[in-house]
Write an enzyme that holds these catalytic residues in place. Structure first.
Site, PDB file in Angstrom:
ATOM      1  N   SER A 102      36.210   8.343   8.025  1.00 44.55           N
ATOM      2  CA  SER A 102      37.938   8.109   8.465  1.00 44.55           C
ATOM      3  C   SER A 102      38.355   6.892   8.446  1.00 44.55           C
ATOM      4  O   SER A 102      38.110   5.252   9.654  1.00 44.55           O
ATOM      5  CB  SER A 102      38.650   9.181   9.891  1.00 44.55           C
ATOM      6  OG  SER A 102      39.750   8.269   9.906  1.00 44.55           O
TER       7      SER A 102
ATOM      8  N   HIS B 125      38.764   9.771   4.889  1.00 39.66           N
ATOM      9  CA  HIS B 125      39.526  10.972   5.208  1.00 39.66           C
ATOM     10  C   HIS B 125      40.609   9.664   5.997  1.00 39.66           C
ATOM     11  O   HIS B 125      40.522   8.988   6.354  1.00 39.66           O
ATOM     12  CB  HIS B 125      38.950  11.306   6.731  1.00 39.66           C
ATOM     13  CG  HIS B 125      40.121  12.514   7.477  1.00 39.66           C
ATOM     14  ND1 HIS B 125      40.094  13.521   6.919  1.00 39.66           N
ATOM     15  CD2 HIS B 125      40.020  12.005   9.085  1.00 39.66           C
ATOM     16  CE1 HIS B 125      40.802  13.965   8.131  1.00 39.66           C
ATOM     17  NE2 HIS B 125      40.787  13.107   9.231  1.00 39.66           N
TER      18      HIS B 125
ATOM     19  N   ASP C  96      44.408   9.284   8.087  1.00 41.03           N
ATOM     20  CA  ASP C  96      45.233  10.219   9.475  1.00 41.03           C
ATOM     21  C   ASP C  96      46.269   9.330   9.480  1.00 41.03           C
ATOM     22  O   ASP C  96      46.514   8.486   9.750  1.00 41.03           O
ATOM     23  CB  ASP C  96      43.852   9.525  11.309  1.00 41.03           C
ATOM     24  CG  ASP C  96      42.793  10.509  10.875  1.00 41.03           C
ATOM     25  OD1 ASP C  96      42.697  11.783  10.651  1.00 41.03           O
ATOM     26  OD2 ASP C  96      41.810  10.223  11.142  1.00 41.03           O
TER      27      ASP C  96
ATOM     28  N   MET D 178      49.535   9.495  11.738  1.00 39.98           N
ATOM     29  CA  MET D 178      50.226  10.218  12.724  1.00 39.98           C
ATOM     30  C   MET D 178      51.749   9.247  12.899  1.00 39.98           C
ATOM     31  O   MET D 178      52.016   8.634  12.363  1.00 39.98           O
ATOM     32  CB  MET D 178      49.268   9.278  14.005  1.00 39.98           C
ATOM     33  CG  MET D 178      48.153  10.028  13.868  1.00 39.98           C
ATOM     34  SD  MET D 178      47.202   9.024  15.616  1.00 39.98           S
ATOM     35  CE  MET D 178      45.167   8.696  14.423  1.00 39.98           C
TER      36      MET D 178
ATOM     37  N   HIS E  87      45.272  13.904   6.747  1.00 44.01           N
ATOM     38  CA  HIS E  87      45.450  14.557   8.049  1.00 44.01           C
ATOM     39  C   HIS E  87      46.521  14.089   8.480  1.00 44.01           C
ATOM     40  O   HIS E  87      47.338  13.297   8.996  1.00 44.01           O
ATOM     41  CB  HIS E  87      44.548  14.445   9.424  1.00 44.01           C
ATOM     42  CG  HIS E  87      43.894  14.505  10.552  1.00 44.01           C
ATOM     43  ND1 HIS E  87      43.164  14.783  11.584  1.00 44.01           N
ATOM     44  CD2 HIS E  87      44.435  16.444  10.703  1.00 44.01           C
ATOM     45  CE1 HIS E  87      43.716  15.655  12.321  1.00 44.01           C
ATOM     46  NE2 HIS E  87      44.223  16.134  12.069  1.00 44.01           N
TER      47      HIS E  87
ATOM     48  N   MET F 134      48.737  14.108  11.128  1.00 45.64           N
ATOM     49  CA  MET F 134      49.412  14.991  12.601  1.00 45.64           C
ATOM     50  C   MET F 134      50.870  14.418  12.964  1.00 45.64           C
ATOM     51  O   MET F 134      50.791  13.216  13.504  1.00 45.64           O
ATOM     52  CB  MET F 134      48.201  13.916  13.379  1.00 45.64           C
ATOM     53  CG  MET F 134      46.780  14.290  13.479  1.00 45.64           C
ATOM     54  SD  MET F 134      45.807  13.223  14.591  1.00 45.64           S
ATOM     55  CE  MET F 134      45.207  12.350  12.528  1.00 45.64           C
TER      56      MET F 134
ATOM     57  N   MET G  85      39.487  20.777  15.238  1.00 41.59           N
ATOM     58  CA  MET G  85      39.482  19.191  15.951  1.00 41.59           C
ATOM     59  C   MET G  85      38.510  19.105  17.071  1.00 41.59           C
ATOM     60  O   MET G  85      38.382  19.979  17.481  1.00 41.59           O
ATOM     61  CB  MET G  85      40.750  19.275  15.904  1.00 41.59           C
ATOM     62  CG  MET G  85      42.063  18.115  15.653  1.00 41.59           C
ATOM     63  SD  MET G  85      41.129  16.919  14.360  1.00 41.59           S
ATOM     64  CE  MET G  85      41.547  15.881  15.513  1.00 41.59           C
TER      65      MET G  85
ATOM     66  N   GLY H  26      44.408  12.343  18.035  1.00 41.25           N
ATOM     67  CA  GLY H  26      45.545  10.798  17.979  1.00 41.25           C
ATOM     68  C   GLY H  26      45.057   9.147  18.573  1.00 41.25           C
ATOM     69  O   GLY H  26      46.055   8.181  18.289  1.00 41.25           O
TER      70      GLY H  26
ATOM     71  N   ASP I  78      36.244  17.121  13.346  1.00 41.13           N
ATOM     72  CA  ASP I  78      36.721  16.383  13.041  1.00 41.13           C
ATOM     73  C   ASP I  78      36.812  15.345  14.210  1.00 41.13           C
ATOM     74  O   ASP I  78      37.953  16.309  15.582  1.00 41.13           O
ATOM     75  CB  ASP I  78      38.545  15.534  12.350  1.00 41.13           C
ATOM     76  CG  ASP I  78      38.696  14.827  12.723  1.00 41.13           C
ATOM     77  OD1 ASP I  78      38.517  13.052  12.663  1.00 41.13           O
ATOM     78  OD2 ASP I  78      40.663  14.797  12.298  1.00 41.13           O
TER      79      ASP I  78
ATOM     80  N   GLY J  69      35.006   8.501  12.092  1.00 40.74           N
ATOM     81  CA  GLY J  69      35.751   7.009  12.044  1.00 40.74           C
ATOM     82  C   GLY J  69      34.126   6.313  12.645  1.00 40.74           C
ATOM     83  O   GLY J  69      33.914   5.472  12.243  1.00 40.74           O
ATOM     84  N   SER J  70      34.948   5.957  14.326  1.00 37.63           N
ATOM     85  CA  SER J  70      34.391   4.892  15.202  1.00 37.63           C
ATOM     86  C   SER J  70      32.523   4.665  15.358  1.00 37.63           C
ATOM     87  O   SER J  70      32.100   4.088  15.127  1.00 37.63           O
ATOM     88  CB  SER J  70      34.838   4.798  16.873  1.00 37.63           C
ATOM     89  OG  SER J  70      34.692   5.974  17.325  1.00 37.63           O
TER      90      SER J  70
HETATM   91  C1  DX5 Z   1      41.841  11.690  15.614  1.00 36.11           C
HETATM   92  C2  DX5 Z   1      41.375  11.534  13.845  1.00 36.11           C
HETATM   93  C3  DX5 Z   1      40.268  11.475  13.468  1.00 36.11           C
HETATM   94  C4  DX5 Z   1      39.431   9.969  13.908  1.00 36.11           C
HETATM   95  C5  DX5 Z   1      38.524   9.935  14.377  1.00 36.11           C
HETATM   96  O1  DX5 Z   1      43.090  11.467  16.084  1.00 36.11           O
HETATM   97  O2  DX5 Z   1      42.059  12.908  13.813  1.00 36.11           O
HETATM   98  O3  DX5 Z   1      40.210  11.686  12.457  1.00 36.11           O
HETATM   99  O4  DX5 Z   1      39.876   9.096  12.962  1.00 36.11           O
HETATM  100  O5  DX5 Z   1      37.999   9.522  15.004  1.00 36.11           O
HETATM  101  P1  DX5 Z   1      36.270   9.030  15.259  1.00 36.11           P
HETATM  102  O6  DX5 Z   1      35.135   9.913  14.805  1.00 36.11           O
HETATM  103  O7  DX5 Z   1      36.359   7.995  16.186  1.00 36.11           O
HETATM  104  O8  DX5 Z   1      36.604  10.154  16.646  1.00 36.11           O
HETATM  105 ZN    ZN Z   2      41.890  12.824  11.961  1.00 40.06          ZN
END
Ligand code: DX5
Ligand code: ZN
Length: 228
Positions: A11, A36, A38, A40, A70, A72, A141, A146, A179, A201-202
């Site tokens: 991500s 991916h 995101d 928002m 994605h 959101m 999810m 967020g 995710d 992601g992280s």
């Molecule tokens: C959260 C996002 C994720 C986010 C995941 O709202 O939809 O895609 O990037 O990040 P990690 O892997 O750090 O939970």
């Molecule tokens: Zn996402």
């Protein structure tokens, strides 16, 4: 367990956005199948990330890479087209957003883009079941959307298992994506329950070597799929 191909999707939210060009290259060289992205809007979720320009930039930097976007956002029907034109290969829209999911999914598919239906952790699967024929993937999810870096919610695992069983029974070709809080251990749990697309992601971006991290996640997932 899943019979669908395993996909690892770093991500971009977890990357160093100040070095987007270098990060795009690092992802491409890592062997990850998808990226991916995101989006928002500060309404559907209490955070603002980036918009259609990020998709356009990644399309330019990453050539043919598969961009899994994605949304959101509160009104996905209003913006879907712009994201498709910017280069999204898959648009994930939320069942909980302010729109008619069936209509939005159908119009995305009509434009030749893959469709994903995203469910927040507390959303019951029964609301998504009638929409499965309109979906290429179901995004379960595993955190409340967020923010990156939140802990994995293991209570979502039974929903993933049930979704896989229903998809098999309906004999539809639907991938299951997870995710939020995905690392090697939670990736294995999700794949054993029936997921096949791993968004992370992280965790991935905190590893010193992204290529090794992607490979290790795929190995953990493959092992879980054989034994799960
Ligand atoms: C959260 C996002 C994720 C986010 C995941 O709202 O939809 O895609 O990037 O990040 P990690 O892997 O750090 O939970
Ligand atoms: Zn996402």
């Amino acid at each position: 367990m899943t019979n669908r191909p395993l996909i690892v999707a770093p991500s971009i939210l977890g990357a160093d956005l100040g070095r987007i060009e270098a990060e795009a290259k690092r992802i491409q060289e890592s062997g990850a199948e998808w990226v991916h992205v995101d989006i928002m809007d500060g309404h559907f979720v209490p955070n603002i990330s980036f918009g259609v320009n990020m998709v356009r930039t990644l399309r330019r930097l990453m050539g043919e890479a598969t961009l899994d976007v994605h949304l959101m956002i509160e009104q996905p029907d209003r913006y879907a087209n712009e994201f498709i034109e910017a280069g999204a290969d898959c648009l994930n829209i939320h069942l909980e957003a302010r729109h008619q999911s069936a209509r939005t999914l159908a119009s995305i598919r009509e434009k030749g883009c893959r469709t994903g239906l995203a469910l927040n952790p507390a959303t019951l699967l029964k609301h998504a079941v009638p929409l499965l024929p309109l979906c290429d993937q179901l995004l379960c999810m595993t955190v409340n959307p967020g923010f990156g870096g939140q802990p994995f919610l293991s209570e979502v695992l039974p929903k993933i298992r049930e979704a896989r069983e229903i998809i098999l029974r309906q004999n539809v070709q639907v991938d299951i994506s997870v995710d939020g809080g995905i690392n090697n251990e939670t990736a294995a749990q999700c794949v054993a329950s029936g997921a096949n697309i791993l968004v992370s992601g992280s965790y991935l971006f905190s590893q010193p070597d992204l290529t090794k991290a992607v490979t290790a996640m795929r190995s953990a997932a493959t092992a879980a799929n054989v034994s799960g």
